[in-house]
Design an enzyme around this catalytic site. Sequence first.
Site, mmCIF file in Angstrom:
data_model
loop_
_atom_site.group_PDB
_atom_site.id
_atom_site.type_symbol
_atom_site.label_atom_id
_atom_site.label_comp_id
_atom_site.label_asym_id
_atom_site.label_seq_id
_atom_site.Cartn_x
_atom_site.Cartn_y
_atom_site.Cartn_z
ATOM 1 N N LYS A 1 0.858 -1.189 0.000
ATOM 2 C CA LYS A 1 0.000 0.000 0.000
ATOM 3 C C LYS A 1 0.887 1.229 0.000
ATOM 4 O O LYS A 1 1.741 1.383 0.883
ATOM 5 C CB LYS A 1 -0.905 0.007 1.235
ATOM 6 N N ARG B 1 30.648 31.826 -8.141
ATOM 7 C CA ARG B 1 29.283 31.531 -8.554
ATOM 8 C C ARG B 1 28.406 31.220 -7.340
ATOM 9 O O ARG B 1 28.887 30.907 -6.250
ATOM 10 C CB ARG B 1 29.256 30.332 -9.506
ATOM 11 N N HIS C 1 20.681 25.925 -10.784
ATOM 12 C CA HIS C 1 21.504 26.903 -11.484
ATOM 13 C C HIS C 1 20.982 28.329 -11.312
ATOM 14 O O HIS C 1 19.772 28.581 -11.383
ATOM 15 C CB HIS C 1 21.549 26.577 -12.980
#
Length: 288
Positions: free
Chosen positions: A12, A169, A241
């Site tokens: 289930k 970054r 990103h």
Amino acid sequence: MDIVLGTHQYGKAEVRLVHVVRDGERHRLTDLTVSVALAGDLADTHLTGDNTKVLPTDSQKNTVYAFARRHGIGEIEEFGLRLARHFVDSQPVITRAIVHLQQHAWNRVGGHSFTRSAAETRTATVTVDGPDTVVVSGLTGMVLMNTTGSEFFGFVRDEYTTLPEAHDRILATAVDGRWRHASSESDDWAASFAEARRHLVEAFVDTYSLSLQQTLYAMGQRVLEHRPEITEVRMSLPNKHHFLVDLTPFGLDNPNEVFYAADRPYGLIEGAVRRDDAPRWEESWWNL
């Protein structure tokens, strides 16, 4: 050519369970999604339609609710252990039970009032397979971001490569992490979970990242160094990103301040970090 029945299980999926402990005016709320998968001597139902060995999935659902009332929930690892052991012990043909649990977070705003949290989901998967019991704790959807301290350069270039090197970054991800315990017995599942989560976060924060792969390893390594009860950590880390927006058409510079957050496509980094003496982690313990 012979045709045979391969690996199979049934159960289930996604039983929704909300449990309230009414301690006077201050209630305690547990919100779970529970999935059960059973395996054993069940070939007849596939080959001939003989259901004499089949415990209906509706009965499995009812067991989840009955156990919540009879025994309470406690930590989700404890609840999963009770359910998995019950299915194996009570059904002669069942040799393996896997119970996967997701705990949905709520924040208290009053004695009996709550607001649904946007935090990550805590998970546990308990497998009872013959004499072996395995407990895997984890979480999913833990969103993390470093706005600096990450680079990506020196990668392979071919005729289709357009990606520029990045020396400052944003690094962001949504952690799907699971970790296997050395034992199915624990004095404090809650503390183990909280500490494993803390070390994942702290490793992400503290690691100067040259790749998301490096960060994944650092996160798993830190958990294993600080939590002896854990033998292996597996993670799936999407690279969320963030692309620098070109503002030159508007006569503006962009010194790493304005980004476009892309939802897809995305890089997906996956891996395991384990103790070298840890037993092999079967895939059935990783995916329900």
